[in-house]
Design an enzyme around this catalytic site. Sequence first.
Site, short mmCIF file in Angstrom:
data_model
loop_
_atom_site.label_atom_id
_atom_site.label_comp_id
_atom_site.label_asym_id
_atom_site.label_seq_id
_atom_site.Cartn_x
_atom_site.Cartn_y
_atom_site.Cartn_z
N CYS A 111 -17.99 -24.40 20.81
CA CYS A 111 -18.78 -23.19 20.58
C CYS A 111 -19.06 -23.07 19.09
O CYS A 111 -18.18 -22.73 18.31
CB CYS A 111 -18.06 -21.96 21.09
SG CYS A 111 -19.04 -20.48 20.83
N GLY A 112 -20.31 -23.33 18.71
CA GLY A 112 -20.68 -23.27 17.30
C GLY A 112 -20.67 -21.86 16.74
O GLY A 112 -20.25 -21.65 15.60
N HIS A 113 -21.15 -20.90 17.52
CA HIS A 113 -21.16 -19.52 16.98
C HIS A 113 -19.73 -19.04 16.74
O HIS A 113 -19.46 -18.31 15.79
CB HIS A 113 -21.94 -18.58 17.90
CG HIS A 113 -21.13 -17.82 18.89
ND1 HIS A 113 -20.84 -18.32 20.16
CD2 HIS A 113 -20.53 -16.60 18.83
CE1 HIS A 113 -20.12 -17.43 20.82
NE2 HIS A 113 -19.91 -16.38 20.04
N GLY A 276 -24.70 -22.97 18.70
CA GLY A 276 -24.33 -24.03 17.76
C GLY A 276 -24.22 -25.40 18.39
O GLY A 276 -24.73 -26.39 17.87
N SER A 277 -23.54 -25.49 19.53
CA SER A 277 -23.44 -26.78 20.21
C SER A 277 -24.79 -27.18 20.80
O SER A 277 -25.11 -28.37 20.90
CB SER A 277 -22.37 -26.73 21.31
OG SER A 277 -22.60 -25.67 22.21
#
Length: 355
Positions: A111-113, A276-277
């Site tokens: 999870c990018g965020h 993000g991903s």
Amino acid sequence: MTKNIAQAAVKFEQWQPKIEQESYLTINSLECHTGGEPLRIITSGFPVLKGNTILAKANDCKQNYDQLRRALMFEPRGHADMYGAIITDAERDDSHFGAVFIHNEGYSSMCGHAVIALTKTAVESGVVARTGDVTQVVIDVPCGQIYAMAYSHNNVVKHVSFQCVPSFVYAKDQQVEVDGIGMVQFDIAYGGAFYAYVQASSLGLSLVPEQQEKLIAYGRKIKQAIIPQFEINHPTTAELSFLYGVIFIDDSPNQDVHSRNVCIFADGELDRSPTGSGVSGRIALHHAKQQIVLNETITIESILASSFSVRAIETVCFAGFDAVIPEVTGDAYVCGKGQWFINAEDPLKYGFLLR
């Protein structure tokens, strides 16, 4: 009769479970958002997750404490689009800490965020000692080890960049018949999780808040149509071998950005951020299609027009796949603190969802 509301308010704030109410479990959190997408960082009160890897810790949570995941993500403490991160011990000696990602359906691999919010709050809270205007934070997540950099001014983190895991195209130019929609063209790429990428305009969709319900419905249908027809196998880690979501792509009305993303993931969650991903997988896809070159930065915005910048900084061979290392940049904000009580006598203690 209560005359002084200020005094009454203080008394409300002083409420605590009574000594005899030993059935209460108290879980504390830090509440953040990245580009509008919530992140509930579970800081204390959650049982210690066991396992030598983050994947093992996530499995321990799934097997033994999934009811607490539901309690923290579902109504009345959360909602259908809630997202969280449980802080854990690091898996690797050179990482600062680990994170297990949770949502309405269960657990995610990347999870990018969340990485952006975790990095910012880790530096601003002193979990990771600040090293000047640029501070590195290393986080163990289910899909691997993430290196992030927090960029500060006057001791306030202004933005975060992180290097994602090797990201690659899994399948290009695929199609599937979807009930009620028709034939859908898509690509599959991996950026810490597998996504199907679909051109929104080809389905008559617009990536605007007014179409959120239609986007969720289409995303769910497309995901469920792809899963039984297209086998997904992660080349090194079997636990990552699943389609996490569908990402709709379209042009943006904002000429200053490259495009717009809307990700429908888990059980119909709509990401408020650009994902993000998801943008990591997208940059791998654009690079594979020779639409961008190394170190070319593009800005991708969300349904709310919040944005992430992303570029491919390196090409690598990953388990037989031509891959890139994406660098994603964004910012997050702290919007509150939570103290959540779970009372064993409450018939709805583990939450519910109406959607």
